[in-house]
Design an enzyme around this catalytic site. Structure first.
Site, short mmCIF file in Angstrom:
data_model
loop_
_atom_site.label_atom_id
_atom_site.label_comp_id
_atom_site.label_asym_id
_atom_site.label_seq_id
_atom_site.Cartn_x
_atom_site.Cartn_y
_atom_site.Cartn_z
N LYS A 91 32.92 27.17 28.42
CA LYS A 91 33.01 28.63 28.58
C LYS A 91 32.06 29.32 27.59
O LYS A 91 30.99 28.78 27.33
CB LYS A 91 34.46 29.08 28.41
CG LYS A 91 35.43 28.22 29.22
CD LYS A 91 36.80 28.76 29.27
CE LYS A 91 37.71 27.75 29.97
NZ LYS A 91 38.97 28.30 30.37
N HIS B 230 34.37 29.34 39.25
CA HIS B 230 35.47 29.16 38.29
C HIS B 230 36.38 30.40 38.36
O HIS B 230 35.89 31.51 38.58
CB HIS B 230 34.90 28.99 36.88
CG HIS B 230 35.94 28.62 35.87
ND1 HIS B 230 36.78 29.55 35.31
CD2 HIS B 230 36.31 27.42 35.36
CE1 HIS B 230 37.60 28.94 34.48
NE2 HIS B 230 37.34 27.64 34.49
N GLU C 198 41.93 23.87 40.28
CA GLU C 198 42.39 24.43 39.01
C GLU C 198 43.37 25.57 39.29
O GLU C 198 42.93 26.71 39.55
CB GLU C 198 41.21 24.98 38.22
CG GLU C 198 40.17 23.94 37.87
CD GLU C 198 39.40 24.33 36.62
OE1 GLU C 198 39.48 23.60 35.64
OE2 GLU C 198 38.75 25.38 36.63
N SER D 62 44.75 22.87 31.51
CA SER D 62 45.52 22.36 30.36
C SER D 62 45.56 20.84 30.29
O SER D 62 46.56 20.25 29.86
CB SER D 62 46.93 22.95 30.35
OG SER D 62 46.87 24.36 30.17
N ASN E 33 34.18 22.07 30.21
CA ASN E 33 33.67 23.43 30.43
C ASN E 33 33.88 24.20 29.13
O ASN E 33 35.00 24.53 28.79
CB ASN E 33 34.43 24.08 31.59
CG ASN E 33 34.13 25.57 31.71
OD1 ASN E 33 33.10 26.04 31.21
ND2 ASN E 33 35.02 26.31 32.35
N GLY F 285 44.26 27.20 30.37
CA GLY F 285 44.39 27.72 29.01
C GLY F 285 45.80 28.13 28.62
O GLY F 285 45.99 28.82 27.62
N GLU G 130 37.62 32.25 36.25
CA GLU G 130 37.22 33.37 35.39
C GLU G 130 36.06 34.15 36.01
O GLU G 130 35.98 35.37 35.85
CB GLU G 130 36.87 32.84 33.98
CG GLU G 130 38.13 32.40 33.25
CD GLU G 130 37.93 31.28 32.25
OE1 GLU G 130 36.78 31.01 31.86
OE2 GLU G 130 38.94 30.66 31.87
C1 PEP Z 1 38.89 25.44 32.67
O1 PEP Z 1 38.51 26.46 32.14
O2 PEP Z 1 38.25 24.98 33.64
C2 PEP Z 1 40.08 24.78 32.15
C3 PEP Z 1 40.64 23.86 32.90
O3 PEP Z 1 40.56 25.20 30.94
P1 PEP Z 1 41.72 24.50 30.05
O4 PEP Z 1 41.48 23.01 30.10
O5 PEP Z 1 41.55 25.07 28.68
O6 PEP Z 1 43.03 24.85 30.69
#
Ligand code: PEP
Length: 256
Positions: A13, A97, A167, A213, A11, A173, A99
């Site tokens: 973003k 998601h 998630e 992460s 992803n 992040g 966000e």
């Molecule tokens: C995400 O945005 O779906 C995500 C898992 O980000 P990251 O891997 O950077 O934690």
């Protein structure tokens, strides 16, 4: 137990221009032999790079979108409908998601309607669920993922494919992750919810990813868990080298 093919999904973003997408694809094309045929791969670029991605990504790497509007068309300035994505050759669409939920106030009910719109257009929704830090600290993780999963599946078409991504918001992040055993326990709970609201067979076939992460060094610890069928990855999916390294690790190879 139904065979569930592992899925590695990036992803991006709000990252990468069209030129940067092309550069990623060119680097990936030099490494396609590292993408084992036993798994599925996908990357979700920004809307502006989707049509190029469909042309320049190796065929083994599917294209995903990061969002969609629930309506088929109409007066929704700035939004994108499912048929527009389908026309570009998009295979997967992220729904809900964290966000989107946090910054754009997407509700559980809206996520359910988006899942239905994506399936009706012949694509595969990737429903994102997960608790935030306060909810985790309050012991509400199971209740939160249960509520989000039920709402996300509420309008899903019978028998149509869906992917779910667990998630935890506090892991996105941040460099923090749950233990693989903790992620496995939550994902097993999500699978039990799918079983209750859909069917035993459907729950056994639905792919549930872990996200938060993930990087080449830890992906295998998650995907080795019996209920974890792959990973949704933000930051570590931006570099072709780390995307390939995660693919290699997930499918059983040694990470250099
Ligand atoms: C995400 O945005 O779906 C995500 C898992 O980000 P990251 O891997 O950077 O934690």
């Amino acid at each position: 137990m139904a065979l569930r093919r592992p899925l590695l999904m990036g992803n991006w973003k709000m990252n990468k221009t069209v030129a940067e997408t092309r550069a990623f694809a060119e680097a990936l094309a030099r490494e396609t032999s590292a993408l084992d045929a036993s798994a599925d791969y996908a990357v979700c670029p920004p809307f502006t790079a989707l049509s190029l991605a469909k042309v320049v990504f190796p065929t083994r790497v599917a294209v995903g979108a990061q969002n969609v509007h629930e309506a088929a068309s109409g007066a929704f300035t700035g939004e994108i409908a499912a048929a527009m994505l389908k026309e570009l050759g998009v295979t997967y669409v992220l729904i809900g998601h964290s966000e989107r939920r946090q910054y754009f106030h997407e509700t559980d009910a809206a996520c359910g309607r988006k899942v239905a719109a994506v399936q009706a257009a012949g694509m595969i929704p990737v429903l994102c669920v997960g608790e935030n830090e306060a909810e985790r600290d309050a012991g509400e993780t199971e209740a939160v993922v249960e509520r989000q999963t039920e709402a996300g599946l509420a309008e899903a078409a019978e028998g149509s494919a869906i992917v779910i991504a667990y998630e935890p918001v506090w892991a996105i992040g941040t460099g923090k992750t749950p233990t693989p055993a903790d992620a496995e326990a939550v994902i097993a709970h999500i699978r039990a919810v799918v079983e209750r609201v859909k069917s035993v067979d459907f729950a056994a076939s639905v792919r549930i990813l872990y996200g938060g992460s993930v990087k080449p060094e830890n992906i295998r610890s998650f995907t080795d868990q019996p209920n974890i069928d792959g990973a949704l990855v933000g930051g570590a999916s931006l570099q072709p080298e780390s995307f390939v390294a995660m693919a290699v690790a997930m499918t059983g190879g040694e990470v250099e």
